[in-house]
Design a protein around this motif. Structure first.
Motif, short mmCIF file in Angstrom:
data_model
loop_
_atom_site.label_atom_id
_atom_site.label_comp_id
_atom_site.label_asym_id
_atom_site.label_seq_id
_atom_site.Cartn_x
_atom_site.Cartn_y
_atom_site.Cartn_z
N CYS A 289 0.84 -1.20 0.00
CA CYS A 289 0.00 0.00 0.00
C CYS A 289 0.88 1.26 0.00
O CYS A 289 1.87 1.33 0.73
N VAL A 290 0.52 2.20 -0.83
CA VAL A 290 1.28 3.45 -0.93
C VAL A 290 0.32 4.63 -0.88
O VAL A 290 -0.87 4.51 -1.19
N GLN A 291 0.87 5.79 -0.50
CA GLN A 291 0.13 7.03 -0.50
C GLN A 291 0.70 7.96 -1.58
O GLN A 291 1.92 8.02 -1.75
N LEU A 292 -0.18 8.66 -2.25
CA LEU A 292 0.22 9.68 -3.21
C LEU A 292 -0.27 11.03 -2.70
O LEU A 292 -1.45 11.19 -2.39
N PHE A 293 0.65 11.99 -2.58
CA PHE A 293 0.30 13.37 -2.26
C PHE A 293 0.66 14.22 -3.47
O PHE A 293 1.81 14.23 -3.91
N LEU A 294 -0.33 14.92 -4.02
CA LEU A 294 -0.12 15.69 -5.24
C LEU A 294 -0.55 17.13 -5.03
O LEU A 294 -1.56 17.39 -4.36
N ARG A 295 0.23 18.05 -5.62
CA ARG A 295 -0.11 19.46 -5.48
C ARG A 295 0.16 20.18 -6.79
O ARG A 295 1.21 20.04 -7.40
N ASP A 296 -0.84 20.95 -7.18
CA ASP A 296 -0.73 21.83 -8.34
C ASP A 296 -0.43 23.23 -7.81
O ASP A 296 -1.20 23.75 -6.99
N PRO A 297 0.68 23.86 -8.23
CA PRO A 297 1.00 25.20 -7.72
C PRO A 297 -0.10 26.23 -7.98
O PRO A 297 -0.13 27.27 -7.31
N GLY A 298 -0.98 25.93 -8.92
CA GLY A 298 -2.05 26.87 -9.23
C GLY A 298 -3.16 26.88 -8.20
O GLY A 298 -3.98 27.80 -8.18
N TRP A 299 -3.20 25.87 -7.34
CA TRP A 299 -4.24 25.84 -6.32
C TRP A 299 -3.95 26.91 -5.28
O TRP A 299 -2.83 27.02 -4.77
#
Length: 378
Positions: A289-299
């Motif tokens: 099991c893995v976690q993905l954390f994603l961020r768009d600088p535009g948010w």
């Protein structure tokens, strides 16, 4: 204790453990004890600290008398004179009226004069006050009219058998309530995090995702099979970087891989962290099991109206002060901008600290800062 009494106590023990999941089961306890011991009145009051405020469980055969006790007498130290209280808590036993009358220190107390002595010519009593770790307090009291005779050892025996189970069930109830509150709190935060979050199982099935992630991939993600194509990256090379990071983490070769992934113009690069799913203690959970954390600088990073109020049960005034603290305003600056006295601001900060469960302003800012700067309207 005769066979019938033993069977009744067995059923009541079952009921108090059932009450851990079904709190309404507590309500039947006072009437059952009143009938079993031939009492005229029985009160069970359980109070414990919990996130969001103190919790209270009440089982009584006379709401009016219990209300009178809560309003007028509990502040005098119910059943808490040193000698009886130590005995009740140490032995997890019930105390009879005779125990109280024989204790000179208790007879000299305000509680005895203003509560017990008030009823002393009318009632005999049996019960105790028990204090548990985590600030849980259990008050159990049975009263019997003088005309019906005093409580005796035969009455103490079934209570002594039941009381340890009431204390244990109370501890478990408090822990369960705290866990449920914590999960609700974390769920609220997760659902509103600026970061998009997804958890993948060993087969790349999305087993958890928050609203930001579902928005990012353009639809419902739960139970779907994950593919890097859903991230709309700039070519198969960028997709392969994500797949390689997943492989590294699953093989235990990386504790967390940060990536900056290109996307087709005009989309800005996507920042991604691939990490193993961790348990409370920090140990890996289910293999693969893995976690993905994603961020768009535009948010945009901003606090929506009501976020602090909803998550921490703050008043609008307390939430406004906390939001300004998070923006590095001092209490003096907040007072000046809001046109109020600085003491009013400090009072709001103190009340917010009590609700959040911290003791210093720096802890308040750090605690909120960990959870809330990333909150956004989704």
């Amino acid at each position: 204790m005769n066979l019938d009494s033993a069977l009744i106590i067995d059923r009541l023990i079952d009921a108090v453990y059932d009450a851990i999941q079904l709190p309404d089961r507590w309500q039947a306890l006072a009437p059952a004890l009143r009938e079993l011991l031939g009492a005229d009145q029985c009160d069970l009051l359980i109070e414990f600290s919990a996130p969001g405020g103190p919790q209270r469980i009440v089982s009584t055969t006379s709401t009016a008398r219990l209300s009178d006790y809560l309003a007028s007498y509990r502040g005098l130290g119910p059943l808490s004179a040193e000698i009886p209280a130590k005995r009740a808590n140490g032995e997890k036993c019930a105390l009879l009226s005779q125990d109280f009358v024989a204790d000179g220190a208790l007879r000299a107390s305000a509680f005895y004069r203003e509560h017990w002595q008030r009823w002393g010519n009318l009632f005999f009593a049996c019960g105790g006050r028990y204090v548990l770790a985590g600030a849980a307090v259990i008050h159990l009291e049975l009263l019997r009219a003088k005309a019906h005779g005093p409580f005796e050892e035969v009455d103490r025996q079934p209570l002594n058998r039941l009381i340890p189970h009431i204390l244990r069930a109370t501890q478990l109830s408090a822990r369960l309530h705290e866990t449920q509150q914590r999960l609700t709190y974390r769920g609220n935060i997760s659902e509103r995090l600026l970061d998009a979050v997804a958890v993948l199982d060993a087969d790349d099935r999305v087993v958890h995702s928050n609203a930001r992630y579902r928005e990012l991939v353009g639809g419902v993600a739960a139970e779907q099979f994950w593919s890097p194509r859903t991230l709309r990256l700039a070519g198969v090379g960028e997709q392969q970087r994500v797949l390689d990071a997943l492989t590294q983490v699953r093989r235990g070769l990386s504790a967390g891989t940060p990536l900056r992934l290109r996307r087709p113009p005009p989309l800005q690069p996507l920042f991604v962290i691939v990490a193993p799913l961790q348990t409370e203690a920090g140990a890996p959970s289910v293999a693969g099991c893995v976690q993905l954390f994603l961020r768009d600088p535009g948010w945009q990073r901003r606090l929506p109206d009501g976020a602090l109020e909803n998550l921490f049960a703050l008043t609008p005034g307390q939430a406004k002060v906390c939001a300004m603290l998070l923006d590095d305003h001092s209490p003096e600056q907040i007072a000046m901008e809001c046109g109020v006295q600085v003491n009013s601001v400090r009072s709001q900060i103190k009340q917010a600290m009590e609700k959040v469960g911290v003791h210093r302003q720096a802890e308040l800012v750090r605690h909120l800062g960990q959870a809330l700067p990333a909150l956004t309207d989704l």
